[in-house]
Design a protein around this motif. Structure first.
Motif: not given
Length: 485
Positions: A331-344
């Motif tokens: 899992t690319d945690e940086v990309a996952l966090a960026a996706l979560a930021d956009r959803i939030v």
């Protein structure tokens, strides 16, 4: 004319200029004031509304400096060190502030000095709307100001007047021990000397700002008020570039950012974003703000933008793996966090949640949903589970009717959701005792869990709530808590 009712009855709280010219000053009894001016018009002062308005004005003042404090009932104290150059110097900044207050119809006086006490005295004793006292002229500049400008109590001021001391300059050459002897208490004389030392910069006079100054922020004054979304976006882009460069220089990132807007009509607004992991990448920050810039109302134009970083933390600057085969995890945690930021940013706080382990062996309490903060597996908590658990666990156990029951064993047949099912295989029991140390579990009963399978291959997780003869209730009841894949 505003009045206030207190221990001494109804007194004057604030007086207009014509009333003050007639000798009506704050603190004068209302009856005496009415005797001097029989047609005096007065109403009761609203301290609560005044305090609320003063606090709103203080929030607006952060356009000039992040360090703003309340000064008494009708004043604000601004620490502008390091901020005046953004407005062309101290004099230009004071003139700009005065112009803004005048446009809002706010009567004011501005005092500018190198100490808080001197600035207070200049604002309250100066004859001009803007009174600037140079650092080298503090003593001489305040010499002719009234003694009441030292932030003393009314009783202390009255006592000093009895001694013939009406001007601040009269205290400079007086012997301190002689001054102490004139007061009834040493504490009263100490208060006068302390205020004098604070005004002259001999002793410290710190202010207590309404909120601490952010460690990292960027400010952009606008020569002309802006009102278009393109101009706001361009201003935000410049602020992001400056702020992210500052964060990078210190090796940190931020989990939150707030954009403050200050309108030409005195309005103050802001929008903020939060991120799952510390970031300092301007492109990502701008993408998140793009979802919320339409919430900004420019009004008659915005003439100042401020971007501040919140929840600043050290940022991991490790290099990325050359390929997926060399990565430490899939899992690319940086990309996952960026996706979560956009959803939030689009759906709001709490829109992205993950399961967190909880310190409980009761299945429905062993996990809980928490907001995603950048880590897939929270570092806190732990599971006390012993046996296999179903892939789907019901939020609340569902009651089942057992048609054929073996004492201290699994059921032979049961009805769940109006369908009768026969047990082909069973495994168990796994006994879970109640958490007797928790108040909510004092009346709970032990559970015997079974993994059972019907002739069609469907597998269930069923438990008997209570034991025969345990003395903690009636006949045990059966529940289904989950299903296996």
């Amino acid at each position: 004319m505003l009045t206030e009712t207190g221990a001494r009855g109804r007194v004057i709280a604030a007086a207009s200029a014509p009333a003050q010219a007639a000798g009506i000053l704050p603190g004068l009894g209302f009856a005496d004031a009415r005797a001097r001016l029989p047609h005096l018009i007065a109403e009761e002062i609203d301290r609560t509304s005044d305090a609320r308005a003063l606090r709103s004005l203080a929030d607006w003042m952060i356009r000039y400096t992040p360090l703003v404090a309340i000064d008494g009932l009708d004043g604000l104290m601004l620490e502008t060190t390091g901020c005046d150059h953004l407005h062309g110097g101290e004099a230009a900044m004071a003139a700009c502030l005065s112009a803004h207050l005048t446009r809002q119809g706010i009567t004011h006086r501005i005092g500018l000095a190198d100490t808080a006490g001197a600035a207070h005295a200049a604002a309250h004793g100066g004859a001009e709307t803007i009174q600037i006292i140079a650092p080298a002229e503090t003593q001489s500049g305040l010499a002719n100001f009234p003694i009441g400008c030292l932030r003393l109590s009314d009783d202390t001021v009255q006592m000093l007047r009895w001694f013939g001391l009406t001007r601040i300059g009269q205290l400079y050459g007086i012997d301190r021990k002689a001054l102490e002897r004139r007061f009834a208490s040493k504490q009263a004389s100490y208060g006068v000397l302390k205020r004098l030392d604070q005004v002259l910069g001999i002793s410290r006079d710190p202010i207590s700002p309404l909120r601490p100054a952010p460690d990292y922020m960027a400010r952009l004054p606008c020569p002309e008020p802006i009102g278009t979304s393109e101009a706001i976006s361009e201003g935000l882009r410049r602020l992001c570039a400056d702020l992210c460069a500052d964060l990078a220089d210190h090796g940190v990132g931020a989990r939150g950012f707030a954009l403050h807007t200050f309108g030409a009509d005195g309005t103050h607004g802001y929008v903020d974003i939060t991120v799952a992991r510390p970031v300092r990448h301007a492109t990502h920050i701008l993408r998140l703000f793009a979802e919320r810039l339409d919430m900004i109302d420019p009004g008659f134009g915005i003439d100042c933008l401020v971007l501040e970083a919140r929840r600043v933390e050290p940022m991991d600057a490790s290099a990325m793996a050359l390929s997926g085969d060399l990565a430490a995890q899939d899992t690319d945690e940086v990309a996952l966090a960026a996706l979560a930021d956009r959803i939030v940013a689009k759906l709001g706080e709490g829109a992205v949640q993950i399961q967190s382990l909880n310190q409980s062996h009761i299945p429905e309490y062993a996990e809980r949903m928490v907001p995603f903060e950048g880590d897939l597996i929270p570092r806190h908590g732990g599971s006390l589970q012993q046996g296999p658990r179903p892939i789907r666990l019901f939020e609340h156990p569902e009651r089942v009717d057992v048609l054929a029951e073996v004492p201290d064993g699994p059921p032979v047949r049961f009805v769940w959701r109006r369908v009768q099912r026969r047990v082909a295989r069973a495994d168990g029991p796994e006994r879970l005792a109640p958490e007797w140390w928790k108040p909510s579990q004092k009346a709970a009963r032990a559970r015997d869990y079974y993994r059972i399978e019907d002739p069609g291959g469907r597998r269930y997780w069923i438990f008997r709530n209570g034991l025969y003869g345990d003395g903690r209730g009636g006949i045990p009841e059966w529940y289904i808590h989950g299903v296996f894949a």
